[in-house]
Structures are given as structure tokens and as C-alpha cells.
Motif scaffolding. Structure first.
Motif, PDB file in Angstrom:
ATOM      1  N   GLY A 179       0.832  -1.181   0.000  1.00  0.00           N
ATOM      2  CA  GLY A 179       0.000   0.000   0.000  1.00  0.00           C
ATOM      3  C   GLY A 179       0.872   1.239   0.000  1.00  0.00           C
ATOM      4  O   GLY A 179       1.777   1.387  -0.813  1.00  0.00           O
ATOM      5  N   ALA A 180       0.614   2.137   0.950  1.00  0.00           N
ATOM      6  CA  ALA A 180       1.395   3.367   1.047  1.00  0.00           C
ATOM      7  C   ALA A 180       2.608   3.205   1.962  1.00  0.00           C
ATOM      8  O   ALA A 180       3.367   4.144   2.170  1.00  0.00           O
ATOM      9  CB  ALA A 180       0.508   4.493   1.574  1.00  0.00           C
ATOM     10  N   ARG A 181       2.788   2.014   2.489  1.00  0.00           N
ATOM     11  CA  ARG A 181       3.843   1.775   3.475  1.00  0.00           C
ATOM     12  C   ARG A 181       5.055   1.113   2.827  1.00  0.00           C
ATOM     13  O   ARG A 181       4.923   0.152   2.075  1.00  0.00           O
ATOM     14  CB  ARG A 181       3.297   0.875   4.586  1.00  0.00           C
ATOM     15  N   THR A 182       6.244   1.621   3.137  1.00  0.00           N
ATOM     16  CA  THR A 182       7.497   1.015   2.689  1.00  0.00           C
ATOM     17  C   THR A 182       8.333   0.677   3.916  1.00  0.00           C
ATOM     18  O   THR A 182       8.550   1.535   4.780  1.00  0.00           O
ATOM     19  CB  THR A 182       8.290   1.966   1.773  1.00  0.00           C
ATOM     20  N   ALA A 183       8.779  -0.568   3.998  1.00  0.00           N
ATOM     21  CA  ALA A 183       9.551  -1.021   5.155  1.00  0.00           C
ATOM     22  C   ALA A 183      10.834  -1.684   4.697  1.00  0.00           C
ATOM     23  O   ALA A 183      10.892  -2.281   3.617  1.00  0.00           O
ATOM     24  CB  ALA A 183       8.727  -2.008   5.986  1.00  0.00           C
ATOM     25  N   VAL A 184      11.862  -1.592   5.526  1.00  0.00           N
ATOM     26  CA  VAL A 184      13.147  -2.217   5.228  1.00  0.00           C
ATOM     27  C   VAL A 184      13.115  -3.663   5.703  1.00  0.00           C
ATOM     28  O   VAL A 184      12.839  -3.942   6.876  1.00  0.00           O
ATOM     29  CB  VAL A 184      14.303  -1.470   5.923  1.00  0.00           C
ATOM     30  N   LEU A 185      13.403  -4.586   4.781  1.00  0.00           N
ATOM     31  CA  LEU A 185      13.479  -6.003   5.132  1.00  0.00           C
ATOM     32  C   LEU A 185      14.903  -6.442   5.448  1.00  0.00           C
ATOM     33  O   LEU A 185      15.124  -7.303   6.298  1.00  0.00           O
ATOM     34  CB  LEU A 185      12.938  -6.873   3.993  1.00  0.00           C
ATOM     35  N   ALA A 186      15.859  -5.872   4.746  1.00  0.00           N
ATOM     36  CA  ALA A 186      17.251  -6.277   4.948  1.00  0.00           C
ATOM     37  C   ALA A 186      18.187  -5.202   4.421  1.00  0.00           C
ATOM     38  O   ALA A 186      17.892  -4.549   3.417  1.00  0.00           O
ATOM     39  CB  ALA A 186      17.539  -7.602   4.251  1.00  0.00           C
TER      40      ALA A 186
END
Length: 206
Positions: A179-186
Motif C-alpha cells: 500500500g502506502a507503506r514502505t519497510a526495510v526487510l534487509a
């Protein structure tokens, strides 16, 4: 969920992360993965490898942490210290492969890094892209033509801008967009199980 993988083909830690990304894609074949080239060795950093005195030590650490190996061809290529890693050329090559087979970008960028870090093939040399294309069953002339075209230079510039827009400062960085969310996975290094757990946690908190 969509993943954005920001890497540099001349980045040893990106080479070390390739098995994790490859396995992640194998486990989730329907996952949309955007591959973006960063500009690690551009401008003043585009110099002979002898000016990076930490290369051998860094490679040993990468091998220890990730299990990847560095081939004899690569060792010969950098032995006298004169080889220049040009991330703009590498990004043009990634763009050419991505343009030719967009659904195989992860596979092909992994093959490109293998060509450098194992076989010792320059990512500035059109012959490298011909060899990668032939091994992958792609039309070599198409890939080489895309690499040498002005469009690949524009695509490389766009990739560098995209990496900056995303705020990426270290390679590799794997992002998840939901959606509008961006998160760091690695960032740097992470195993596939660890990365997958982070993906699951994001899905659970959607």
C-alpha cells in the motif's frame, strides 16, 4: 506486497545477498520484485581497485558471512590492482537485461554478478553481456544492443535517482512496499528465513 531490491552489481555484499534473494523468489514465485541499480562506484569512486585497500579483507568477510565464493577468474582480474569498477556501466547492463527479460531480472542480475565475481568478466565489456545472454537462452545481439544503446545510459541514471529517492545509502537494501507503506526487510546481509519472517510480520500487521 512488492519488493524493491536496491543493489550494485559491483558490490560484494550484494553478491553475497544474491542466494537469499534467489531463494526468496523461488519460495514466492508470484512476488513482484523491482531491481534498482545503485551508483556505488561512480564519479570520484570510479578508480583502480588498488585504491581500495580493503578489498581482499572485505571479500573474506563476505564469504564468511554469506557462504559465497570468489573465483579464480575474479582473483586474476583484480590481481594487479588496475581494474576499474564502473557502476554506471554495470547499471546499463542491468537495464539491458531487465529490458530484454523483465520477468527474469533477479535471475539475470545474479548471473551477471557471477560473471564478475567468479569468472572475472568486466561489467563494462559487451562480451560479458553476450555470454550472460547466451547462457540464459536470450538473444545475445538484443542484449548487447540494449547495453550499448543510449537508452541504457538513461536507464542507469534513472536507477541512481530512484535509489536516492528511496533513501537507500547502503547496498544491498531490500524494501517491502505494501500500500502506502514502505519497510526495510534487509540491509547488507540477512538469511532467507529471517527475511521471510519480516515479510510475514508486515503482512500480519497490515
Amino acid at each position: 506486497m512488492k519488493l524493491i531490491y536496491v543493489f550494485d552489481a559491483y558490490c560484494g555484499w550484494s553478491y553475497g545477498f544474491a542466494p537469499t534473494l534467489t531463494e526468496l523468489v523461488r519460495r514466492h514465485p508470484d512476488l513482484d520484485v523491482e531491481v534498482v541499480s545503485g551508483g556505488l562506484f561512480t564519479g570520484r569512486r570510479r578508480v583502480p581497485v588498488r585504491e581500495f585497500g580493503y578489498v581482499q579483507g572485505a571479500n573474506a568477510k563476505i564469504s564468511e558471512s554469506t557462504g559465497v565464493g570468489f573465483g579464480a577468474g575474479y582473483e586474476r582480474l583484480i590481481a594487479d590492482g588496475s581494474f576499474v569498477m564502473d557502476s554506471e556501466a554495470a547499471a546499463r547492463g542491468v537495464a539491458a537485461l531487465r529490458q530484454t527479460a523483465p520477468d527474469r531480472t533477479v535471475e539475470l542480475t545474479t548471473a551477471l554478478q557471477h560473471a564478475f565475481y567468479v569468472d572475472g568478466m568486466s561489467l563494462s565489456d559487451p562480451a560479458t553481456y553476450r555470454a550472460v545472454a547466451e547462457a540464459a537462452g536470450l538473444a545475445p545481439d538484443t542484449v548487447v544492443g540494449a547495453f550499448t544503446s543510449p537508452g541504457s545510459a538513461a536507464a542507469a541514471k534513472d536507477d541512481f535517482a530512484r535509489a536516492a529517492q528511496l533513501g537507500v545509502q547502503s547496498y544491498p537494501t531490500l524494501l517491502a512496499v505494501q500500500g502506502a507503506r514502505t519497510a526495510v526487510l534487509a540491509v547488507g546481509h540477512a538469511g532467507v528465513d529471517e527475511t521471510e519472517q519480516r515479510m510475514d510480520a508486515l503482512t500480519a500487521t497490515r
